[in-house]
Scaffold this motif. Structure first.
Motif, PDB file in Angstrom:
ATOM      1  N   GLY A  54      47.768  35.274 -42.328  1.00  0.00           N
ATOM      2  CA  GLY A  54      47.425  34.952 -43.627  1.00  0.00           C
ATOM      3  C   GLY A  54      47.406  33.464 -44.008  1.00  0.00           C
ATOM      4  O   GLY A  54      47.175  32.935 -45.270  1.00  0.00           O
ATOM      5  N   PHE A  55      47.656  32.727 -43.048  1.00  0.00           N
ATOM      6  CA  PHE A  55      47.644  31.195 -43.099  1.00  0.00           C
ATOM      7  C   PHE A  55      46.399  30.620 -43.233  1.00  0.00           C
ATOM      8  O   PHE A  55      45.508  30.921 -42.503  1.00  0.00           O
ATOM      9  CB  PHE A  55      48.585  30.480 -41.912  1.00  0.00           C
ATOM     10  CG  PHE A  55      48.639  29.077 -42.205  1.00  0.00           C
ATOM     11  CD1 PHE A  55      49.737  28.573 -43.054  1.00  0.00           C
ATOM     12  CD2 PHE A  55      47.977  28.098 -41.707  1.00  0.00           C
ATOM     13  CE1 PHE A  55      49.886  27.062 -43.423  1.00  0.00           C
ATOM     14  CE2 PHE A  55      47.753  26.710 -41.920  1.00  0.00           C
ATOM     15  CZ  PHE A  55      49.056  26.276 -42.670  1.00  0.00           C
ATOM     16  N   GLN A  56      46.073  30.013 -44.381  1.00  0.00           N
ATOM     17  CA  GLN A  56      44.666  29.509 -44.572  1.00  0.00           C
ATOM     18  C   GLN A  56      44.725  28.020 -44.658  1.00  0.00           C
ATOM     19  O   GLN A  56      45.309  27.528 -45.484  1.00  0.00           O
ATOM     20  CB  GLN A  56      43.980  30.269 -45.821  1.00  0.00           C
ATOM     21  CG  GLN A  56      43.798  31.618 -45.595  1.00  0.00           C
ATOM     22  CD  GLN A  56      42.837  32.443 -46.516  1.00  0.00           C
ATOM     23  OE1 GLN A  56      42.186  31.745 -47.310  1.00  0.00           O
ATOM     24  NE2 GLN A  56      43.190  33.563 -46.482  1.00  0.00           N
ATOM     25  N   ASN A  57      43.685  27.337 -43.769  1.00  0.00           N
ATOM     26  CA  ASN A  57      43.859  25.947 -43.723  1.00  0.00           C
ATOM     27  C   ASN A  57      42.287  25.791 -42.890  1.00  0.00           C
ATOM     28  O   ASN A  57      42.247  26.085 -42.102  1.00  0.00           O
ATOM     29  CB  ASN A  57      45.001  25.392 -42.878  1.00  0.00           C
ATOM     30  CG  ASN A  57      44.849  24.090 -42.817  1.00  0.00           C
ATOM     31  OD1 ASN A  57      44.228  23.633 -42.045  1.00  0.00           O
ATOM     32  ND2 ASN A  57      45.667  23.193 -43.560  1.00  0.00           N
ATOM     33  N   ARG A  58      41.515  24.843 -43.688  1.00  0.00           N
ATOM     34  CA  ARG A  58      40.309  24.385 -43.035  1.00  0.00           C
ATOM     35  C   ARG A  58      40.634  23.949 -41.723  1.00  0.00           C
ATOM     36  O   ARG A  58      39.650  24.210 -40.599  1.00  0.00           O
ATOM     37  CB  ARG A  58      39.602  23.525 -44.172  1.00  0.00           C
ATOM     38  CG  ARG A  58      38.059  22.798 -43.329  1.00  0.00           C
ATOM     39  CD  ARG A  58      37.491  21.995 -44.390  1.00  0.00           C
ATOM     40  NE  ARG A  58      36.895  22.715 -45.509  1.00  0.00           N
ATOM     41  CZ  ARG A  58      35.671  22.598 -45.976  1.00  0.00           C
ATOM     42  NH1 ARG A  58      35.180  21.578 -45.778  1.00  0.00           N
ATOM     43  NH2 ARG A  58      35.396  23.640 -46.662  1.00  0.00           N
ATOM     44  N   ASP A  59      41.386  22.957 -41.675  1.00  0.00           N
ATOM     45  CA  ASP A  59      41.530  22.233 -39.994  1.00  0.00           C
ATOM     46  C   ASP A  59      42.066  23.383 -39.100  1.00  0.00           C
ATOM     47  O   ASP A  59      41.389  23.337 -37.954  1.00  0.00           O
ATOM     48  CB  ASP A  59      42.794  21.001 -40.137  1.00  0.00           C
ATOM     49  CG  ASP A  59      42.385  20.004 -41.169  1.00  0.00           C
ATOM     50  OD1 ASP A  59      41.090  19.709 -40.758  1.00  0.00           O
ATOM     51  OD2 ASP A  59      43.071  19.432 -41.567  1.00  0.00           O
ATOM     52  N   LEU A  60      42.849  24.499 -39.514  1.00  0.00           N
ATOM     53  CA  LEU A  60      43.211  25.403 -38.563  1.00  0.00           C
ATOM     54  C   LEU A  60      42.093  26.157 -38.185  1.00  0.00           C
ATOM     55  O   LEU A  60      41.820  26.704 -37.001  1.00  0.00           O
ATOM     56  CB  LEU A  60      44.148  26.407 -39.240  1.00  0.00           C
ATOM     57  CG  LEU A  60      44.884  27.677 -38.407  1.00  0.00           C
ATOM     58  CD1 LEU A  60      45.478  27.245 -36.969  1.00  0.00           C
ATOM     59  CD2 LEU A  60      45.550  28.333 -39.072  1.00  0.00           C
ATOM     60  N   THR A  61      41.102  26.569 -39.064  1.00  0.00           N
ATOM     61  CA  THR A  61      39.927  27.331 -38.972  1.00  0.00           C
ATOM     62  C   THR A  61      39.089  26.838 -38.023  1.00  0.00           C
ATOM     63  O   THR A  61      38.406  27.249 -37.037  1.00  0.00           O
ATOM     64  CB  THR A  61      39.082  27.558 -40.366  1.00  0.00           C
ATOM     65  OG1 THR A  61      40.141  28.410 -41.057  1.00  0.00           O
ATOM     66  CG2 THR A  61      37.972  28.611 -40.034  1.00  0.00           C
TER      67      THR A  61
END
Length: 83
Positions: free
Chosen positions: A62-69
């Protein structure tokens, strides 16, 4: 396959990215599986596998982050994203 070390994998890093190195111990069967995978898929390496695995795990939790994606998709599909 060489043991994990703290060298950067420049193929997936921008000059603006920060790299934090860490040591981890892998169970022998996991290391063998990773070695066999890299031998069968030469466009992958140990760094790309670990980055994709960690990013995928965080996204599933559930961790949402544009850089992670971007990191996850970039590793999975050999893509490079520029800001």
């Amino acid at each position: 396959m060489q043991e994990l070390n703290n060298n950067e994998n420049a193929k997936f890093l921008n000059h603006n990215d920060e790299v934090i190195s860490f040591k981890c111990e892998l169970q022998e069967n996991l290391q063998k599986a990773m070695k066999e995978f890299v031998e069968d898929h030469p466009n992958w390496d140990q760094y790309r596998i670990l980055q994709a695995a960690i990013a995928g795990f965080l996204m599933q939790k559930g961790f949402q982050n544009r850089d992670l994606t971007r990191l996850y998709i970039g590793n999975m599909f050999s893509m490079s994203f520029k800001d």
